[in-house]
Design an enzyme around this catalytic site. Structure first.
Site, short mmCIF file in Angstrom:
data_model
loop_
_atom_site.label_atom_id
_atom_site.label_comp_id
_atom_site.label_asym_id
_atom_site.label_seq_id
_atom_site.Cartn_x
_atom_site.Cartn_y
_atom_site.Cartn_z
N GLU A 17 -0.04 11.28 -6.72
CA GLU A 17 0.41 10.50 -5.55
C GLU A 17 -0.32 9.17 -5.51
O GLU A 17 -1.53 9.12 -5.74
CB GLU A 17 0.13 11.27 -4.25
CG GLU A 17 0.59 10.47 -3.02
CD GLU A 17 0.12 11.06 -1.70
OE1 GLU A 17 0.77 11.97 -1.21
OE2 GLU A 17 -0.91 10.57 -1.17
N THR A 48 3.80 7.14 -1.26
CA THR A 48 3.85 7.42 0.17
C THR A 48 4.64 6.35 0.92
O THR A 48 4.85 5.23 0.43
CB THR A 48 2.43 7.50 0.78
OG1 THR A 48 1.82 6.22 0.65
CG2 THR A 48 1.59 8.56 0.10
N ARG A 108 8.84 14.47 8.24
CA ARG A 108 9.02 13.98 9.60
C ARG A 108 8.15 12.77 9.85
O ARG A 108 8.57 11.79 10.46
CB ARG A 108 8.65 15.07 10.62
CG ARG A 108 8.92 14.63 12.06
CD ARG A 108 8.23 15.51 13.06
NE ARG A 108 6.77 15.42 12.96
CZ ARG A 108 5.94 16.11 13.71
NH1 ARG A 108 6.40 16.97 14.61
NH2 ARG A 108 4.62 15.97 13.57
N TYR A 147 2.42 23.70 3.97
CA TYR A 147 1.06 23.68 4.54
C TYR A 147 0.34 25.01 4.30
O TYR A 147 0.63 26.00 4.99
CB TYR A 147 1.15 23.36 6.04
CG TYR A 147 1.74 22.00 6.29
CD1 TYR A 147 0.94 20.88 6.40
CD2 TYR A 147 3.14 21.82 6.34
CE1 TYR A 147 1.48 19.61 6.57
CE2 TYR A 147 3.69 20.55 6.51
CZ TYR A 147 2.86 19.46 6.62
OH TYR A 147 3.41 18.20 6.78
N HIS A 151 0.81 23.73 9.50
CA HIS A 151 0.73 22.37 10.04
C HIS A 151 -0.22 22.40 11.24
O HIS A 151 -0.31 23.41 11.94
CB HIS A 151 2.14 21.91 10.46
CG HIS A 151 2.19 20.50 10.95
ND1 HIS A 151 2.09 20.18 12.28
CD2 HIS A 151 2.32 19.32 10.29
CE1 HIS A 151 2.15 18.87 12.42
NE2 HIS A 151 2.30 18.32 11.22
N LYS A 167 13.55 24.66 5.90
CA LYS A 167 13.65 23.45 5.06
C LYS A 167 14.39 23.77 3.76
O LYS A 167 15.20 22.98 3.29
CB LYS A 167 12.25 22.90 4.74
CG LYS A 167 11.52 22.30 5.93
CD LYS A 167 10.25 21.61 5.44
CE LYS A 167 9.25 21.32 6.51
NZ LYS A 167 8.11 20.56 6.06
N GLN A 178 0.12 20.26 1.47
CA GLN A 178 -0.99 19.53 2.08
C GLN A 178 -2.24 19.83 1.27
O GLN A 178 -2.32 20.90 0.63
CB GLN A 178 -1.15 20.02 3.53
CG GLN A 178 -2.23 19.37 4.33
CD GLN A 178 -2.00 17.88 4.46
OE1 GLN A 178 -2.35 17.14 3.55
NE2 GLN A 178 -1.43 17.43 5.56
N GLN A 214 -14.78 10.36 4.66
CA GLN A 214 -13.37 10.58 4.35
C GLN A 214 -12.98 12.04 4.62
O GLN A 214 -11.94 12.32 5.21
CB GLN A 214 -13.12 10.24 2.86
CG GLN A 214 -11.73 10.54 2.39
CD GLN A 214 -11.72 11.24 1.03
OE1 GLN A 214 -12.72 11.83 0.61
NE2 GLN A 214 -10.60 11.14 0.35
P1 FAD Z 1 8.22 19.13 9.90
O1 FAD Z 1 8.56 20.08 8.81
O2 FAD Z 1 9.34 18.59 10.72
O3 FAD Z 1 7.17 19.86 10.83
C1 FAD Z 1 6.52 19.16 11.89
C2 FAD Z 1 6.13 20.13 12.99
O4 FAD Z 1 7.30 20.58 13.64
C3 FAD Z 1 5.42 21.38 12.48
O5 FAD Z 1 4.43 21.74 13.40
C4 FAD Z 1 6.51 22.42 12.44
O6 FAD Z 1 6.01 23.72 12.65
C5 FAD Z 1 7.37 21.99 13.63
N1 FAD Z 1 8.78 22.38 13.44
C6 FAD Z 1 9.51 22.23 12.31
N2 FAD Z 1 10.78 22.67 12.53
C7 FAD Z 1 10.82 23.10 13.81
C8 FAD Z 1 11.84 23.66 14.63
N3 FAD Z 1 13.06 23.91 14.18
N4 FAD Z 1 11.53 23.99 15.93
C9 FAD Z 1 10.27 23.77 16.42
N5 FAD Z 1 9.26 23.24 15.68
C10 FAD Z 1 9.53 22.90 14.40
N6 FAD Z 1 3.30 11.19 6.33
C11 FAD Z 1 3.69 9.90 6.26
O7 FAD Z 1 3.78 9.22 7.28
N7 FAD Z 1 4.02 9.31 5.05
C12 FAD Z 1 3.97 10.01 3.88
O8 FAD Z 1 4.27 9.46 2.81
C13 FAD Z 1 3.55 11.38 3.92
N8 FAD Z 1 3.49 12.12 2.79
C14 FAD Z 1 3.14 13.45 2.86
C15 FAD Z 1 3.14 14.22 1.70
C16 FAD Z 1 2.79 15.58 1.74
C17 FAD Z 1 2.81 16.40 0.47
C18 FAD Z 1 2.40 16.18 2.99
C19 FAD Z 1 1.99 17.62 3.05
C20 FAD Z 1 2.40 15.41 4.14
C21 FAD Z 1 2.78 14.05 4.11
N9 FAD Z 1 2.81 13.26 5.26
C22 FAD Z 1 3.21 11.94 5.20
C23 FAD Z 1 2.36 13.81 6.55
C24 FAD Z 1 3.51 14.44 7.36
O9 FAD Z 1 4.45 13.45 7.71
C25 FAD Z 1 2.90 15.09 8.59
O10 FAD Z 1 2.16 16.23 8.23
C26 FAD Z 1 3.86 15.41 9.74
O11 FAD Z 1 3.10 15.67 10.92
C27 FAD Z 1 4.75 16.60 9.49
O12 FAD Z 1 5.71 16.31 8.57
P2 FAD Z 1 6.70 17.47 8.02
O13 FAD Z 1 7.64 16.79 7.13
O14 FAD Z 1 5.94 18.63 7.51
O15 FAD Z 1 7.43 17.87 9.40
#
Ligand code: FAD
Length: 292
Positions: A17, A48, A108, A147, A151, A167, A178, A214
């Site tokens: 990454e 990212t 997200r 995660y 999360h 998903k 993560q 960090q």
């Molecule tokens: P989601 O899968 O939507 O989950 C978010 C929260 O919502 C979780 O707590 C989940 O339990 C909850 N949830 C999901 N579906 C539902 C539902 N149907 N009903 C109720 N609750 C629900 N961030 C950036 O800004 N830029 C990046 O480039 C970036 N790269 C990343 C790369 C990796 C490999 C990882 C692990 C994370 C990255 N992130 C990045 C961080 C990520 O955007 C955050 O962790 C964010 O808070 C959650 O994203 P997600 O896609 O997992 O969200």
């Protein structure tokens, strides 16, 4: 080529990454880093996407394009739905298609802190909604996040596995985890996710520690736990950054050896744009893979 096809070759997929340089720095400031990363022959490099108005979003596409065109490596373009309207997502997807970038990591994005007065757009509630949108076009291969310790806002393991399955059902082709420091957390997640019905590849995300500050910031942002062995390393070398980095890289290599021995689908290295970490890690990983 779609990243999903790499997993079918029955070997761990090894990837990196990077993050785009600040807009004012110019894209060319990362070319030397990419040149060094090219030498380690990663299966793909993810880029990212800065949610929350960091102003570097348009550099993601430019960097992903450079990775493909200048360095001949498959890019994985991250994309968040927070702070993008549905219309903006359509525009970005059209740009990706135009640039022949077919691999997207659908996320997200982090929401602003509760006390923040920052306004933000959230027309897609969750990553699964963005995944479903991207998956409508068969030209794209969609990855997403998983995660090992849940999360940070999740209450239970069951919730974690349930949303992971959602998903996959929305169209995710693979997952990248993560960062974690305790492999048992990753193995527990894999077992729980498989039991819940998740079938797609689950890639382990590994990040060697750079400094005490960090790691403190990271663990509060993502809720990853620190095993006592690592805490002791940080205690021993805390002020000596050079020694701490050496020791934590060794720790990360031990983690990876163990992951490979457990037949992990892939290892994704958070390089923090430091090519020397990738060089040492990949040399080691390739030796390990050829020995297994
Ligand atoms: P989601 O899968 O939507 O989950 C978010 C929260 O919502 C979780 O707590 C989940 O339990 C909850 N949830 C999901 N579906 C539902 C539902 N149907 N009903 C109720 N609750 C629900 N961030 C950036 O800004 N830029 C990046 O480039 C970036 N790269 C990343 C790369 C990796 C490999 C990882 C692990 C994370 C990255 N992130 C990045 C961080 C990520 O955007 C955050 O962790 C964010 O808070 C959650 O994203 P997600 O896609 O997992 O969200």
């Amino acid at each position: 080529m779609k990243i999903s096809t790499l997993f079918k070759a029955n070997q761990p997929v090894l990837s990196l990454e990077v993050f785009p340089p600040k807009k004012e720095s110019g894209l060319e400031t990362i070319y030397d880093t990419l040149h060094q990363l090219q030498a380690v022959k990663p299966d793909f490099i993810s880029v990212t996407y800065g949610a929350g108005g960091s102003g570097v979003n348009n550099q993601t596409l430019a960097l992903a394009t450079a990775i493909k065109e200048r360095y001949g490596i498959k890019p994985l373009h991250h994309l968040t739905c927070v702070n993008n309207t549905k219309e903006e997502i359509q525009t970005i997807l059209a740009e990706l298609k135009e640039a022949n970038i077919e691999n997207v990591l659908a996320l997200r994005g982090d929401l602003p802190q509760e006390e923040s007065t920052q306004t933000f757009v959230q027309e897609y509630a969750y990553a699964k909604d963005l995944i479903a949108e991207i998956d409508k076009d068969p030209a794209f291969c969609v990855g997403s996040a998983c995660y090992p310790e849940g999360h940070i806002s999740q209450a239970s393991d069951e919730e974690n596995y349930h949303h992971l399955l959602e998903k996959e059902q929305a169209g995710a082709d693979f997952f990248i985890s993560q960062l974690f420091f305790d492999n048992d957390c990753f193995y527990k997640m894999v077992e729980g996710a498989r039991h819940a019905g998740v079938t797609k590849p689950l890639v382990a995300g590994i990040m060697p520690i750079l400094s005490q500050a960090q790691v403190q910031k990271m663990i509060f942002m993502c809720g990853s736990s620190l095993p006592s062995k690592l805490i002791k390393l940080i205690y021993r070398y805390g002020d000596d950054v050079t020694e701490l980095r050496k020791a934590s890289l060794d720790y990360a290599l031990e983690q990876m050896t163990d992951l490979l021995a457990h037949g992990v689908d892939g290892v994704h290295l958070y390089t923090m744009n430091r090519p020397e970490i990738a060089t040492k890690t990949f040399e080691y990983l390739r030796n390990e893979v050829s020995r297994t």
